[in-house]
Design an enzyme around this catalytic site. Sequence first.
Site, short mmCIF file in Angstrom:
data_model
loop_
_atom_site.label_atom_id
_atom_site.label_comp_id
_atom_site.label_asym_id
_atom_site.label_seq_id
_atom_site.Cartn_x
_atom_site.Cartn_y
_atom_site.Cartn_z
N GLY A 45 0.83 -1.20 -0.08
CA GLY A 45 0.03 -0.09 0.11
C GLY A 45 0.72 1.23 0.07
O GLY A 45 2.04 1.22 0.35
N GLN A 50 3.50 9.77 0.93
CA GLN A 50 4.85 9.02 0.79
C GLN A 50 5.53 9.29 -0.26
O GLN A 50 6.88 8.97 -0.14
CB GLN A 50 4.52 7.45 0.89
N CYS A 99 6.43 -0.17 7.21
CA CYS A 99 6.14 1.04 6.33
C CYS A 99 7.34 1.43 5.47
O CYS A 99 8.34 1.51 6.05
CB CYS A 99 5.29 2.36 7.28
N LEU A 100 6.84 1.80 4.34
CA LEU A 100 7.89 2.12 3.37
C LEU A 100 8.66 3.54 3.81
O LEU A 100 9.89 3.65 3.71
CB LEU A 100 7.35 2.45 1.78
N HIS A 141 -4.09 1.48 7.79
CA HIS A 141 -2.50 2.08 7.69
C HIS A 141 -2.63 3.04 6.90
O HIS A 141 -1.92 4.14 7.17
CB HIS A 141 -1.92 0.77 7.69
N GLU A 142 -3.01 2.81 5.55
CA GLU A 142 -2.93 3.79 4.45
C GLU A 142 -3.75 4.93 4.62
O GLU A 142 -3.35 6.11 4.61
CB GLU A 142 -3.20 3.37 3.23
N HIS A 145 -2.09 7.71 6.93
CA HIS A 145 -1.04 8.36 6.36
C HIS A 145 -1.78 9.84 5.74
O HIS A 145 -1.27 10.83 6.04
CB HIS A 145 -0.43 7.96 5.18
NI NI Z 1 2.68 3.22 5.59
#
Ligand code: NI
Length: 190
Positions: A45, A50, A99-100, A141-142, A145
């Site tokens: 995701g 991000q 998470c990225l 989670h997404e 953000h």
């Molecule tokens: Ni994330």
Amino acid sequence: MILPIYIYGHPVLRADNAVVTPDYPGLHELIENMKETMYKTQGIGIAAPQVGVNARIVYIDVDVLAEDFPELKGVNMVLINPEITIDETVPGVTREEGCLSVPGIHENVQRIEKIHLRWQDEQFELHEQDIEGYLARVVQHECDHLEKTLFIDRISPIRKQLIRSKLNNMVKGKVSCDYRCKFAPARRKK
Ligand code: NI
């Protein structure tokens, strides 16, 4: 085009995210770039902040998890202006997240894995759906953000303390990462 991932400490991850309208400039190109970037970085995701864009856009593809969660086979979605209602009547579930934007850190996060989701697709058609299980977690989670929240904001104070030095290093750009990263500008190391 593969975009750099903005890393913990960069202010773009803590900035407000704008509602997206059909005249949003370069919307479809941005979505394509988010997809390409997510696949390249092997995420499941990605949210627009991000990649440095403060807009309410999320892309999710959880197909790679189908071995453990068969219901996720072939599931991918573009979420524009998503809105989540969490079903508070069911107990939370604890699972590990990563998470990225927080490379190298995986921590347990408790979430209620039952939500009602409303969103617009790329054509701005409205959708709504009840979602349960792992996908409900990924969506939360997404969407976090978009509310300037990272999964590490949801871990226990003790765990947070234990990863504090790693996070401090991340802010300074001292983290190993196999994709292109953007670090906090003021303290960027290289
Ligand atoms: Ni994330």
